[in-house]
Design a protein around this motif. Structure first.
Motif, PDB file in Angstrom:
ATOM      1  N   GLY A  76      20.426  66.358 -82.730  1.00 24.02           N
ATOM      2  CA  GLY A  76      21.146  65.289 -83.552  1.00 24.02           C
ATOM      3  C   GLY A  76      21.300  63.918 -82.724  1.00 24.02           C
ATOM      4  O   GLY A  76      20.923  63.016 -82.850  1.00 24.02           O
ATOM      5  N   ASN A  77      21.001  64.118 -81.145  1.00 26.74           N
ATOM      6  CA  ASN A  77      21.159  63.151 -80.632  1.00 26.74           C
ATOM      7  C   ASN A  77      19.708  62.822 -79.913  1.00 26.74           C
ATOM      8  O   ASN A  77      19.310  61.561 -79.477  1.00 26.74           O
ATOM      9  CB  ASN A  77      21.557  63.484 -78.367  1.00 26.74           C
ATOM     10  N   VAL A  78      18.532  62.978 -80.691  1.00 28.89           N
ATOM     11  CA  VAL A  78      17.422  62.843 -80.625  1.00 28.89           C
ATOM     12  C   VAL A  78      17.629  61.489 -81.889  1.00 28.89           C
ATOM     13  O   VAL A  78      16.766  60.420 -81.760  1.00 28.89           O
ATOM     14  CB  VAL A  78      16.114  62.895 -80.869  1.00 28.89           C
ATOM     15  N   PHE A  79      19.025  61.353 -82.185  1.00 27.77           N
ATOM     16  CA  PHE A  79      18.177  60.376 -83.677  1.00 27.77           C
ATOM     17  C   PHE A  79      19.831  59.905 -82.780  1.00 27.77           C
ATOM     18  O   PHE A  79      20.313  58.728 -83.737  1.00 27.77           O
ATOM     19  CB  PHE A  79      18.607  60.936 -84.658  1.00 27.77           C
ATOM     20  N   SER A  80      20.283  59.405 -81.642  1.00 27.59           N
ATOM     21  CA  SER A  80      21.680  58.851 -81.766  1.00 27.59           C
ATOM     22  C   SER A  80      21.062  57.558 -80.993  1.00 27.59           C
ATOM     23  O   SER A  80      20.956  58.055 -79.335  1.00 27.59           O
ATOM     24  CB  SER A  80      22.415  59.609 -81.739  1.00 27.59           C
ATOM     25  N   VAL A  81      21.210  56.893 -81.432  1.00 19.66           N
ATOM     26  CA  VAL A  81      21.095  55.539 -80.414  1.00 19.66           C
ATOM     27  C   VAL A  81      22.669  55.520 -79.349  1.00 19.66           C
ATOM     28  O   VAL A  81      22.432  55.568 -77.851  1.00 19.66           O
ATOM     29  CB  VAL A  81      21.061  54.277 -80.411  1.00 19.66           C
ATOM     30  N   ALA A  82      23.682  56.133 -79.167  1.00 18.48           N
ATOM     31  CA  ALA A  82      24.507  55.583 -78.043  1.00 18.48           C
ATOM     32  C   ALA A  82      24.582  57.242 -78.377  1.00 18.48           C
ATOM     33  O   ALA A  82      26.028  57.810 -76.890  1.00 18.48           O
ATOM     34  CB  ALA A  82      25.635  55.213 -78.785  1.00 18.48           C
ATOM     35  N   GLN A  83      23.644  58.828 -78.409  1.00 16.19           N
ATOM     36  CA  GLN A  83      24.544  59.392 -78.307  1.00 16.19           C
ATOM     37  C   GLN A  83      25.947  60.579 -78.339  1.00 16.19           C
ATOM     38  O   GLN A  83      25.822  61.166 -77.550  1.00 16.19           O
ATOM     39  CB  GLN A  83      24.555  60.033 -76.543  1.00 16.19           C
ATOM     40  N   THR A  84      25.776  60.072 -79.451  1.00 14.65           N
ATOM     41  CA  THR A  84      27.288  60.649 -80.052  1.00 14.65           C
ATOM     42  C   THR A  84      27.422  61.637 -81.072  1.00 14.65           C
ATOM     43  O   THR A  84      28.311  61.946 -81.861  1.00 14.65           O
ATOM     44  CB  THR A  84      27.967  59.390 -80.764  1.00 14.65           C
ATOM     45  N   ALA A  85      25.645  62.277 -81.067  1.00 12.09           N
ATOM     46  CA  ALA A  85      25.572  63.336 -81.987  1.00 12.09           C
ATOM     47  C   ALA A  85      24.914  64.974 -81.818  1.00 12.09           C
ATOM     48  O   ALA A  85      24.201  65.033 -82.090  1.00 12.09           O
ATOM     49  CB  ALA A  85      24.505  62.814 -83.077  1.00 12.09           C
ATOM     50  N   ARG A  86      26.013  65.037 -80.125  1.00 11.35           N
ATOM     51  CA  ARG A  86      25.374  66.202 -79.658  1.00 11.35           C
ATOM     52  C   ARG A  86      25.999  67.408 -80.325  1.00 11.35           C
ATOM     53  O   ARG A  86      24.980  68.668 -80.114  1.00 11.35           O
ATOM     54  CB  ARG A  86      26.762  66.471 -78.498  1.00 11.35           C
ATOM     55  N   ASP A  87      27.059  67.365 -81.092  1.00 12.39           N
ATOM     56  CA  ASP A  87      26.919  69.039 -82.191  1.00 12.39           C
ATOM     57  C   ASP A  87      26.301  68.456 -83.786  1.00 12.39           C
ATOM     58  O   ASP A  87      26.881  69.418 -84.678  1.00 12.39           O
ATOM     59  CB  ASP A  87      28.073  69.169 -82.178  1.00 12.39           C
ATOM     60  N   TRP A  88      25.119  67.776 -83.535  1.00 13.79           N
ATOM     61  CA  TRP A  88      24.594  67.596 -85.018  1.00 13.79           C
ATOM     62  C   TRP A  88      23.387  67.671 -85.185  1.00 13.79           C
ATOM     63  O   TRP A  88      22.618  68.126 -84.505  1.00 13.79           O
ATOM     64  CB  TRP A  88      24.604  65.983 -85.737  1.00 13.79           C
TER      65      TRP A  88
END
Lengths: 467, 467
Positions: free
Chosen positions: A432-444
């Motif tokens: 997930g975090n490769v897509f997240s600007v704010a690094q808020t998709a740790r468990d996606w």
């Protein structure tokens, strides 16, 4: 200056910490070529280490050629620092780097499983139509086979696009369309045309990871706006416009990457109204358009290409090997974009490639193939969602089309850890975090349902989830 | 603020002068987005016009949307200024713009005569080999026809290049070679990797005009070094290195564009020695390599790709339509270049295009074609030089290969004027100053001997020379 004292393991760690801090500042260009490094005493105080640790770190960085000592005046950043996009951390730790998924997906061997990659397997693609188009191209006139071609690219292919746009209600001539060497290169050209270093660009959070990599090359500031199932969160979007005065807003419409979300009509209208008030140009990357069963609201259609730039390519449903994308924009921007494309690429896509694209698109089989592809994907989305459900992995929403499922991992698992374990099993995942600007998709995690036919995958995923 | 007074013709001219001065500063980015414009009184004094002329000019620029008035605080550069490479002068005056020759050559109709263009006519190219390669590609495996391909590009084609390099004495593995979408894009990637805005780059004067256009995109300072028949003038080169501390030196080796000059062994060795002492990277664009009968000294060969980056493509002797170039560089730079190419273009050239290039290069006919091409060009150079001689047009030197003759016009004629007159007769010429960094080639012209078969040309040239 050379220290030959044997050092403690802890001292070695402290030295590495100082070295990494300097490396990071150089990579981020807060320390630039020729600039003086912090004084040894100053940095020692700031990092709570001893001056000898800083001396050791500087000596080692000088040995690596990253910095230079000028006797009597201190240490300076060396002159030849390439623009390095990847993080300076060790390579085993690259799982949350936006370029990691691309590199692994593109360069992995033929036996690699790729639920994390962003395209269809070869046996899902219309290869018979491509082969026919290649044989037809072998009979084309000499000039098509050898010349650079016109700067806007094939008139036939631009005509096909203009007719598609007209059917959607966009009144754009073929002269408002510029063919490019890829969809990514199309966005790059628009960025070169409109951005200056230091500008701000708005992205959805999460969004297609390569937007972030591309914007690093342009040396601009990136601000993320949280996604909802019907588009960006409107309050955050309005606030980001007001606070950061961005120059551009870049997004996928249609089937949003990675979430699969589509814009609601109200969200589309609201985005355009807010952006127009602040003079923000919108780049709408419509690369998944042909995978939608019925078209969802498009910014480019509502706006008629006045402040919206439409980007597309043929990579997802025809062939990524031919390499061809396009820009559709305001008529008075095309000349400037052409000059930029000539200066940086001496023209557009391969004329042979565009001939193959035109040929395959007008092949009688192509429409039927698209209809069959959409049904096949709908079926696979349901099947893969059911399989993932048995592993406790749940999609955020049910996308109206396409091949992505954006899913939450069970028990708050770290998707980057899972992806690293999977890579050891020869499986590429998209944490997930490769897509997240704010690094808020740790468990996606983003899954590509078309790349999950291999019967070994469920057991493999279970194993890497369990650690 | 709105002035409705009827104005004199002279006043209108003065207003236009002020408007053009501001436009030029905005285009050159010495006035940037959001910046306050000079005060009305200050600019009026500086340009020796009345304050009302400046008011009128600012009002008109505001009406055009280029600047904005903020009540009570003056005029500001508007927020959305695209990067426009072409000069802001009217289009009829674009003959000395480096992009002018490219645009005219690429977009002119089929009936246009092109002595100014930079490639061979279609009927000089190995079309039979390309057709065979296309038919073979139609039988390739599915993945080659549909996938993005590996990030470095086709291993087969990189292997061909590595073997050619080995024959020259360069010990570089296929992993030191990165395929790109064109030779120009290869240089662009290296610039993105190594340059920061504000850096300085050295070019030969004259040099390939697109180097200048490309470097404007990178927002760097360009310094020219006068050419001699054996390479750059060494005293000027050494002085430029010392004075301007450039980051890069970009040049054509082999048959230099536009002059046709080749490096002497002493010049090659001296360039490398001076550049190494100042930590300057050299980009050697070797795009005309295959047109040389015997290889002249190459910087990349002497240096073994340590500080020299070699650039090439297949556009000049195989096909410009397939669009494929390459970078050969230090092994430890390739990963960073790949990341940049993924970020900005999602990979390299079209795999189908590289398959066609590999196929045509390994076609049994290709070596014979090259040998015949070199003889044909040698003959045409002699014939065209004789024709030009009758018009008083004299080549600077006799090139050892290639299709260019760099010539001085008789009677100090302005080549840009001649080119503008020629364009009205449907003939594209390449006037000297599009190649000149310091604009010192006013009465020079580059001729492409392969594009001068048309029997009407001598009379046409005579007419446009006489005005």
């Amino acid at each position: 200056m050379q220290l030959s004292i044997e050092r403690h393991p802890e001292a070695a760690t402290r030295t590495a910490t100082v070295m990494n801090a300097i490396r990071r500042r150089i990579a981020a260009r807060t320390l630039t070529s020729g600039e003086k490094l912090p004084s040894i005493r100053g940095l020692a105080n700031a990092m709570s280490v001893s001056p000898s640790t800083v001396v050791e770190a500087y000596d080692r960085l000088a040995a690596e050629g990253l910095i230079r000592s000028r006797p009597g005046s201190g240490f300076f950043v060396a002159g030849s620092l390439p623009l390095v996009l990847a993080d300076v951390e060790p390579r085993t730790d690259r799982a949350v780097d936006p370029l990691w998924v691309s590199r692994q997906s593109l360069d992995g061997g033929a036996d690699m499983l790729r639920p994390g990659c962003g395209w269809l397997p070869a046996d899902w693609m219309p290869t018979a139509a491509i082969r026919r188009a290649l044989r037809a191209a072998a009979k084309a006139e000499d000039a098509m086979l050898t010349d650079y071609g016109a700067t806007r690219g094939s008139r036939a292919l631009r005509g096909v696009l203009a007719r598609q746009f007209a059917a959607e209600g966009i009144d754009a001539g073929a002269d408002q369309i510029l063919l490019t060497a890829s969809g990514t290169q199309a966005i790059d050209l628009v960025c070169r045309f409109l951005l200056q270093p230091g500008d701000t660009v708005l992205l959805d959070d999460p969004c297609y990871f390569n937007f972030q990599a591309l914007l690093r090359v342009h040396r601009v500031k990136v601000v993320g706006v949280p996604m909802t199932p019907t588009g960006p969160d409107m309050a955050s979007f309005a606030e980001a416009l007001e606070t950061h005065r961005p120059r551009l807003y870049i997004r996928n419409s249609a089937i949003h990457n990675p979430t699969g979300a589509s814009l609601s009509p109200q969200a589309a209208h609201r985005i355009l109204t807010l952006a127009a008030a602040q003079d923000v140009t919108i780049v709408e990357d419509d690369i998944f358009a042909d995978l939608e069963p019925e078209p969802s609201p498009r910014l480019a259609v509502l706006d008629g290409l006045a402040t919206v730039v439409r980007i597309g390519s043929f990579s997802k449903t025809l062939s990524a090997s031919v390499r061809c994308g396009y820009i559709a924009a305001r008529a008075d921007w095309i000349d400037g974009l052409i000059d930029l494309q000539v200066a940086t690429n001496f023209g557009g896509p391969s004329p042979i490639a565009t001939e193959i694209v035109s040929g395959a698109l007008s092949d009688g089989s192509y429409r039927k193939y698209l209809a069959a592809l959409r049904s096949r994907l709908a079926k696979r989305r349901r099947e893969v969602a059911a399989t993932l459900e048995t592993l406790g992995i749940r999609p955020w929403l049910e996308p109206r089309g396409g091949f992505y499922l954006w899913c939450r991992l069970p028990d708050g698992q770290d998707a980057a850890d899972v992806a690293r374990r999977a890579l050891r099993e020869n499986v590429v995942l998209a944490p997930g975090n490769v897509f997240s600007v704010a690094q808020t998709a740790r468990d996606w995690m983003r899954f590509n349902v078309a790349q999950m036919d291999d019967p070994r995958l469920p057991a493999l995923l279970k194993r890497v989830l369990d650690g």
